[in-house]
Design a protein around this motif. Structure first.
Motif, PDB file in Angstrom:
ATOM      1  N   LEU A  64      14.542  -7.752  -3.451  1.00  0.00           N
ATOM      2  CA  LEU A  64      13.233  -8.299  -3.088  1.00  0.00           C
ATOM      3  C   LEU A  64      12.507  -7.377  -2.109  1.00  0.00           C
ATOM      4  O   LEU A  64      11.291  -7.169  -2.230  1.00  0.00           O
ATOM      5  CB  LEU A  64      13.401  -9.694  -2.477  1.00  0.00           C
ATOM      6  N   ASN A  65      13.243  -6.823  -1.159  1.00  0.00           N
ATOM      7  CA  ASN A  65      12.626  -5.889  -0.212  1.00  0.00           C
ATOM      8  C   ASN A  65      12.152  -4.617  -0.920  1.00  0.00           C
ATOM      9  O   ASN A  65      11.129  -4.032  -0.545  1.00  0.00           O
ATOM     10  CB  ASN A  65      13.610  -5.529   0.897  1.00  0.00           C
ATOM     11  N   ALA A  66      12.898  -4.192  -1.943  1.00  0.00           N
ATOM     12  CA  ALA A  66      12.461  -3.033  -2.732  1.00  0.00           C
ATOM     13  C   ALA A  66      11.140  -3.335  -3.432  1.00  0.00           C
ATOM     14  O   ALA A  66      10.235  -2.486  -3.487  1.00  0.00           O
ATOM     15  CB  ALA A  66      13.532  -2.646  -3.746  1.00  0.00           C
ATOM     16  N   GLY A  67      11.008  -4.554  -3.962  1.00  0.00           N
ATOM     17  CA  GLY A  67       9.743  -4.950  -4.567  1.00  0.00           C
ATOM     18  C   GLY A  67       8.615  -4.990  -3.556  1.00  0.00           C
ATOM     19  O   GLY A  67       7.486  -4.580  -3.847  1.00  0.00           O
ATOM     20  N   SER A  68       8.918  -5.454  -2.339  1.00  0.00           N
ATOM     21  CA  SER A  68       7.911  -5.469  -1.274  1.00  0.00           C
ATOM     22  C   SER A  68       7.459  -4.056  -0.930  1.00  0.00           C
ATOM     23  O   SER A  68       6.271  -3.806  -0.704  1.00  0.00           O
ATOM     24  CB  SER A  68       8.468  -6.149  -0.026  1.00  0.00           C
ATOM     25  N   ALA A  69       8.407  -3.127  -0.881  1.00  0.00           N
ATOM     26  CA  ALA A  69       8.069  -1.739  -0.557  1.00  0.00           C
ATOM     27  C   ALA A  69       7.114  -1.154  -1.594  1.00  0.00           C
ATOM     28  O   ALA A  69       6.152  -0.456  -1.249  1.00  0.00           O
ATOM     29  CB  ALA A  69       9.338  -0.890  -0.471  1.00  0.00           C
ATOM     30  N   VAL A  70       7.364  -1.461  -2.874  1.00  0.00           N
ATOM     31  CA  VAL A  70       6.474  -0.972  -3.936  1.00  0.00           C
ATOM     32  C   VAL A  70       5.067  -1.525  -3.748  1.00  0.00           C
ATOM     33  O   VAL A  70       4.072  -0.792  -3.833  1.00  0.00           O
ATOM     34  CB  VAL A  70       7.029  -1.354  -5.320  1.00  0.00           C
ATOM     35  N   CYS A  71       4.968  -2.828  -3.465  1.00  0.00           N
ATOM     36  CA  CYS A  71       3.651  -3.453  -3.247  1.00  0.00           C
ATOM     37  C   CYS A  71       2.944  -2.843  -2.046  1.00  0.00           C
ATOM     38  O   CYS A  71       1.726  -2.610  -2.075  1.00  0.00           O
ATOM     39  CB  CYS A  71       3.813  -4.952  -3.051  1.00  0.00           C
ATOM     40  N   LEU A  72       3.682  -2.567  -0.988  1.00  0.00           N
ATOM     41  CA  LEU A  72       3.079  -1.984   0.209  1.00  0.00           C
ATOM     42  C   LEU A  72       2.568  -0.575  -0.058  1.00  0.00           C
ATOM     43  O   LEU A  72       1.499  -0.192   0.424  1.00  0.00           O
ATOM     44  CB  LEU A  72       4.099  -1.972   1.347  1.00  0.00           C
ATOM     45  N   TYR A  82      -0.837  -0.128   5.852  1.00  0.00           N
ATOM     46  CA  TYR A  82       0.272  -0.421   4.955  1.00  0.00           C
ATOM     47  C   TYR A  82       1.225   0.762   4.786  1.00  0.00           C
ATOM     48  O   TYR A  82       2.363   0.580   4.353  1.00  0.00           O
ATOM     49  CB  TYR A  82      -0.255  -0.835   3.578  1.00  0.00           C
ATOM     50  N   ARG A  83       0.767   1.970   5.109  1.00  0.00           N
ATOM     51  CA  ARG A  83       1.624   3.150   4.927  1.00  0.00           C
ATOM     52  C   ARG A  83       2.878   3.098   5.814  1.00  0.00           C
ATOM     53  O   ARG A  83       3.999   3.237   5.302  1.00  0.00           O
ATOM     54  CB  ARG A  83       0.840   4.432   5.184  1.00  0.00           C
ATOM     55  N   PRO A  84       2.740   2.924   7.141  1.00  0.00           N
ATOM     56  CA  PRO A  84       3.963   2.826   7.951  1.00  0.00           C
ATOM     57  C   PRO A  84       4.808   1.615   7.587  1.00  0.00           C
ATOM     58  O   PRO A  84       6.044   1.675   7.684  1.00  0.00           O
ATOM     59  CB  PRO A  84       3.437   2.737   9.390  1.00  0.00           C
ATOM     60  N   ALA A  85       4.168   0.528   7.162  1.00  0.00           N
ATOM     61  CA  ALA A  85       4.940  -0.644   6.729  1.00  0.00           C
ATOM     62  C   ALA A  85       5.827  -0.290   5.541  1.00  0.00           C
ATOM     63  O   ALA A  85       7.019  -0.639   5.500  1.00  0.00           O
ATOM     64  CB  ALA A  85       3.994  -1.792   6.373  1.00  0.00           C
ATOM     65  N   ALA A  86       5.258   0.424   4.564  1.00  0.00           N
ATOM     66  CA  ALA A  86       6.020   0.825   3.385  1.00  0.00           C
ATOM     67  C   ALA A  86       7.134   1.802   3.741  1.00  0.00           C
ATOM     68  O   ALA A  86       8.254   1.712   3.226  1.00  0.00           O
ATOM     69  CB  ALA A  86       5.077   1.444   2.349  1.00  0.00           C
ATOM     70  N   VAL A  87       6.837   2.718   4.644  1.00  0.00           N
ATOM     71  CA  VAL A  87       7.833   3.729   5.037  1.00  0.00           C
ATOM     72  C   VAL A  87       9.011   3.075   5.754  1.00  0.00           C
ATOM     73  O   VAL A  87      10.180   3.346   5.433  1.00  0.00           O
ATOM     74  CB  VAL A  87       7.184   4.799   5.936  1.00  0.00           C
ATOM     75  N   PHE A  88       8.728   2.197   6.704  1.00  0.00           N
ATOM     76  CA  PHE A  88       9.819   1.555   7.451  1.00  0.00           C
ATOM     77  C   PHE A  88      10.626   0.616   6.557  1.00  0.00           C
ATOM     78  O   PHE A  88      11.845   0.480   6.738  1.00  0.00           O
ATOM     79  CB  PHE A  88       9.264   0.802   8.661  1.00  0.00           C
ATOM     80  N   MET A  89       9.980  -0.022   5.599  1.00  0.00           N
ATOM     81  CA  MET A  89      10.727  -0.850   4.656  1.00  0.00           C
ATOM     82  C   MET A  89      11.655   0.013   3.806  1.00  0.00           C
ATOM     83  O   MET A  89      12.804  -0.355   3.526  1.00  0.00           O
ATOM     84  CB  MET A  89       9.766  -1.637   3.761  1.00  0.00           C
ATOM     85  N   THR A  90      11.176   1.190   3.404  1.00  0.00           N
ATOM     86  CA  THR A  90      12.000   2.104   2.622  1.00  0.00           C
ATOM     87  C   THR A  90      13.201   2.591   3.426  1.00  0.00           C
ATOM     88  O   THR A  90      14.316   2.694   2.896  1.00  0.00           O
ATOM     89  CB  THR A  90      11.162   3.308   2.148  1.00  0.00           C
ATOM     90  N   VAL A  91      12.989   2.896   4.700  1.00  0.00           N
ATOM     91  CA  VAL A  91      14.100   3.316   5.564  1.00  0.00           C
ATOM     92  C   VAL A  91      15.127   2.194   5.686  1.00  0.00           C
ATOM     93  O   VAL A  91      16.345   2.434   5.636  1.00  0.00           O
ATOM     94  CB  VAL A  91      13.573   3.722   6.953  1.00  0.00           C
ATOM     95  N   SER A  92      14.652   0.964   5.816  1.00  0.00           N
ATOM     96  CA  SER A  92      15.559  -0.179   5.893  1.00  0.00           C
ATOM     97  C   SER A  92      16.370  -0.310   4.604  1.00  0.00           C
ATOM     98  O   SER A  92      17.574  -0.620   4.645  1.00  0.00           O
ATOM     99  CB  SER A  92      14.772  -1.464   6.150  1.00  0.00           C
ATOM    100  N   LEU A 117      11.370  -5.137  11.546  1.00  0.00           N
ATOM    101  CA  LEU A 117      10.435  -5.656  12.544  1.00  0.00           C
ATOM    102  C   LEU A 117       9.170  -4.810  12.593  1.00  0.00           C
ATOM    103  O   LEU A 117       8.054  -5.344  12.583  1.00  0.00           O
ATOM    104  CB  LEU A 117      11.117  -5.668  13.915  1.00  0.00           C
ATOM    105  N   ILE A 118       9.321  -3.487  12.637  1.00  0.00           N
ATOM    106  CA  ILE A 118       8.154  -2.595  12.685  1.00  0.00           C
ATOM    107  C   ILE A 118       7.349  -2.704  11.397  1.00  0.00           C
ATOM    108  O   ILE A 118       6.108  -2.704  11.419  1.00  0.00           O
ATOM    109  CB  ILE A 118       8.601  -1.148  12.932  1.00  0.00           C
ATOM    110  N   CYS A 119       8.045  -2.810  10.269  1.00  0.00           N
ATOM    111  CA  CYS A 119       7.356  -3.004   8.994  1.00  0.00           C
ATOM    112  C   CYS A 119       6.493  -4.252   9.036  1.00  0.00           C
ATOM    113  O   CYS A 119       5.335  -4.239   8.602  1.00  0.00           O
ATOM    114  CB  CYS A 119       8.376  -3.099   7.867  1.00  0.00           C
TER     115      CYS A 119
END
Length: 216
Positions: A64-72, A82-92, A117-119
């Motif tokens: 589900l988080n992978a899907g969120s990263a794609v949407c971001l 949304y760029r740092p949100a997507a990046v931090f989600m990808t790192v997670s 949290l940062i995402c």
């Protein structure tokens, strides 16, 4: 001719574009985000109730988080927040894969939680920027939601600490005290997360409706 355009007209055009509400085709990636969060909250409740095993919930949460990263990443074209949100989600997500091979040491758990949290901070801010062009109050609610998110994380850490402390302090025969402490710890751990999920779904649903109204 372009040379006939005055500076005030250029500035007025820029202000108009900044204030112009977003159109649904621009932000349609908000819809899958809504259903991803809804599915995540549902699975979270099932895991708390013991219906879903821990390892299965972890796998579902990662997907589900992978899907969120794609949407971001798709929403980056709408707003830069949304760029740092997507990046931090990808790192997670990367840390989650790494933990499969290394286990779940405290350092990796802390790094993953910090990335999420940062995402959330940047994601909520991005949603607030979209809502701000039509509803300032909703935008302020998005800006405040990350405080709830931080509070939920600290509540979880506090509950973990209390669990360790009470396991040493409470006598083995103190059954009622153990049951009471367990109930309190469960409430501190899970209720704040559910509150954040519910508020997120409510705010995101309102944001989607705001944008869709422009298409009518």
């Amino acid at each position: 001719m372009a040379a006939d355009i005055s500076l005030p007209e250029i500035l007025a055009d820029i202000r108009r574009k900044i204030r112009e509400p977003y159109r649904w085709p621009q932000v349609r990636a908000l819809m899958p985000l809504f259903f991803i969060r809804l599915a995540g909250a549902f699975c979270y409740v099932l895991s708390v109730l013991g219906v879903i095993p821990g390892f299965l919930y972890t796998a579902i949460e990662w997907l589900l988080n992978a899907g969120s990263a794609v949407c971001l990443f798709v929403l980056v074209s709408v707003h830069s927040r949304y760029r740092p949100a997507a990046v931090f989600m990808t790192v997670s997500l990367a840390i989650g894969l790494l933990s499969v091979y290394t286990g779940t040491p405290p350092l990796l758990m802390t790094l993953s939680a910090l990335c999420v949290l940062i995402c959330g901070i940047f994601e909520f801010s991005g949603h607030g920027k979209i809502a701000a062009r039509q509803n300032k109050k909703l935008a302020k609610k998005w800006d405040a939601l990350f405080l709830w998110n931080i509070g939920a994380m600290f509540a979880g850490a506090f509950a973990f600490f209390m669990t360790q402390m009470l396991s040493y302090l409470l006598p083995p025969r103190g059954l009622y005290m153990q049951l009471l402490s367990t109930a309190v710890i469960y409430a501190i751990t899970y209720v704040p997360d559910l509150v954040v999920d519910i508020l997120y779904l409510v705010y995101l649903g309102r944001t989607i409706r705001l944008v869709k109204k422009q298409e009518v």
